[in-house]
Motif scaffolding. Sequence first.
Motif, PDB file in Angstrom:
ATOM      1  N   UNK A   1      -4.479   8.527   2.484  1.00 19.24           N
ATOM      2  CA  UNK A   1      -3.527   9.144   3.421  1.00 19.24           C
ATOM      3  C   UNK A   1      -2.512  10.005   2.676  1.00 19.24           C
ATOM      4  N   UNK A   2      -1.972   9.466   1.583  1.00 16.85           N
ATOM      5  CA  UNK A   2      -0.923  10.181   0.865  1.00 16.85           C
ATOM      6  C   UNK A   2      -1.453  11.443   0.190  1.00 16.85           C
ATOM      7  N   UNK A   3      -2.626  11.359  -0.397  1.00 18.16           N
ATOM      8  CA  UNK A   3      -3.153  12.505  -1.151  1.00 18.16           C
ATOM      9  C   UNK A   3      -3.715  13.587  -0.231  1.00 18.16           C
ATOM     10  N   UNK A   4      -4.376  13.181   0.844  1.00 14.57           N
ATOM     11  CA  UNK A   4      -4.895  14.206   1.765  1.00 14.57           C
ATOM     12  C   UNK A   4      -3.769  14.901   2.513  1.00 14.57           C
ATOM     13  N   UNK A   5      -2.627  14.222   2.678  1.00 14.83           N
ATOM     14  CA  UNK A   5      -1.467  14.875   3.300  1.00 14.83           C
ATOM     15  C   UNK A   5      -0.957  16.023   2.445  1.00 14.83           C
TER      16      UNK A   5
ATOM     17  N   UNK B   1      -4.609  -0.578  -0.303  1.00 16.14           N
ATOM     18  CA  UNK B   1      -4.101   0.400  -1.261  1.00 16.14           C
ATOM     19  C   UNK B   1      -4.935   1.666  -1.224  1.00 16.14           C
ATOM     20  N   UNK B   2      -6.248   1.516  -1.278  1.00 14.28           N
ATOM     21  CA  UNK B   2      -7.123   2.682  -1.278  1.00 14.28           C
ATOM     22  C   UNK B   2      -6.930   3.555  -0.054  1.00 14.28           C
TER      23      UNK B   2
ATOM     24  N   UNK C   1       0.785  -1.231   0.000  1.00 16.49           N
ATOM     25  CA  UNK C   1       0.000   0.000   0.000  1.00 16.49           C
ATOM     26  C   UNK C   1       0.815   1.278   0.000  1.00 16.49           C
ATOM     27  N   UNK C   2       1.762   1.445   0.931  1.00 21.94           N
ATOM     28  CA  UNK C   2       2.546   2.691   0.941  1.00 21.94           C
ATOM     29  C   UNK C   2       3.317   2.919  -0.355  1.00 21.94           C
ATOM     30  N   UNK C   3       3.918   1.859  -0.902  1.00 25.64           N
ATOM     31  CA  UNK C   3       4.684   2.011  -2.143  1.00 25.64           C
ATOM     32  C   UNK C   3       3.772   2.408  -3.301  1.00 25.64           C
ATOM     33  N   UNK C   4       2.608   1.774  -3.393  1.00 28.01           N
ATOM     34  CA  UNK C   4       1.697   2.085  -4.492  1.00 28.01           C
ATOM     35  C   UNK C   4       1.118   3.485  -4.317  1.00 28.01           C
ATOM     36  N   UNK C   5       0.832   3.883  -3.094  1.00 27.41           N
ATOM     37  CA  UNK C   5       0.312   5.234  -2.861  1.00 27.41           C
ATOM     38  C   UNK C   5       1.330   6.285  -3.290  1.00 27.41           C
ATOM     39  N   UNK C   6       2.602   6.060  -3.006  1.00 24.51           N
ATOM     40  CA  UNK C   6       3.634   6.992  -3.473  1.00 24.51           C
ATOM     41  C   UNK C   6       3.655   7.042  -4.996  1.00 24.51           C
ATOM     42  N   UNK C   7       3.489   5.887  -5.629  1.00 22.74           N
ATOM     43  CA  UNK C   7       3.451   5.842  -7.098  1.00 22.74           C
ATOM     44  C   UNK C   7       2.255   6.631  -7.634  1.00 22.74           C
TER      45      UNK C   7
END
Length: 328
Positions: free
Chosen positions: A159-163, A153-154, A95-101
């Motif tokens: 988390x990544x985008x709202x940050x 992943x979702x 999840x964290x890796x894909x969110x960064x991608x």
Amino acid sequence: MRIVLTDPILTRFTDELTRGGADGHDWEFLADRPDSEVMRRLPAADVLVASRLTAPVAATAGRLRLVHVTGAGYDRIAMDALPPGTAVCNTFHHGPSIAEHVVMTTLMLSRRVPRADRLMREGTWESVAVDPGVSLGTTLAGRTVGVVGLGEIGRQVVRATTALGMRARAVRRDPRASLPSDLRMDRVDSEDGLDDLLAGSDVVVLTVPLSAATTGLIGAAQLARMRPHALLINVARGPLIEEDALFDALSGRRIGGAGLDVWWSHPKDGGGARGYTRPFHTLDNVVMTPHHSGHTQETFANRAHEIADNIGRLSKGEPLTNVVRGGR
């Protein structure tokens, strides 16, 4: 126990899998071997660690107690061909890796990086400083990301985008199911709310598994509901989107762009090196990657540790984790 591993990536993590050789199990690493050899070895195995299992190979699994999938998706595992008592488990950690991608791809498209990179390599300097006709890029803050599916992943994408200041909405099978308290969501709807999510999002991210129900989830009608500037990011499975409809929408500039990490075929399944039939590589509004958004050291090291833990539970008769099909 006798354990057979056929996943080529996890062969890089043998120390994590075997606890440095101290786990006491007999491991056979067959990632580079043909199916015929796996079929000769599998009847004596207690555990298979694999990302892919065909029906002919599965049919040879005489005493197999566990198939441990090396990722989250198990659509390439022929579960119906396994013995009735064989358990199937999966693992996540991507999840964290894909969110960064997802963030990286979204920024590349928002800032027109694919086109700028190509032109710079060709010797052309294109920017608003030298050409008043060039459009400006956009930031992510204040824009809306719509996430289709709220699994690992979702949730990490939210988390990544709202940050970065984005607003988040999602659709999921059960919109009333509890969510972690740190997720900042504007709204969560049922799957019936997909059309509304498409119409109201600046970035749409697909994270749902591939199934009969989700195949062709995004076709011409759904793409037509998206905003002209909106981006579509697919980090799930290629067949969620109708290929012809997506190419037509992108080439006709009816949506802003797409980040495609997954495709309609795969080289391992005889699909050729590209994975697509329409010329997506000719488009400047597409970021193309070979299904590697989750391919980081951290993803696979954590998966290896979890698989080793589950094998330890099996040997001790303890309950397994991440069970997608129960065993004996």
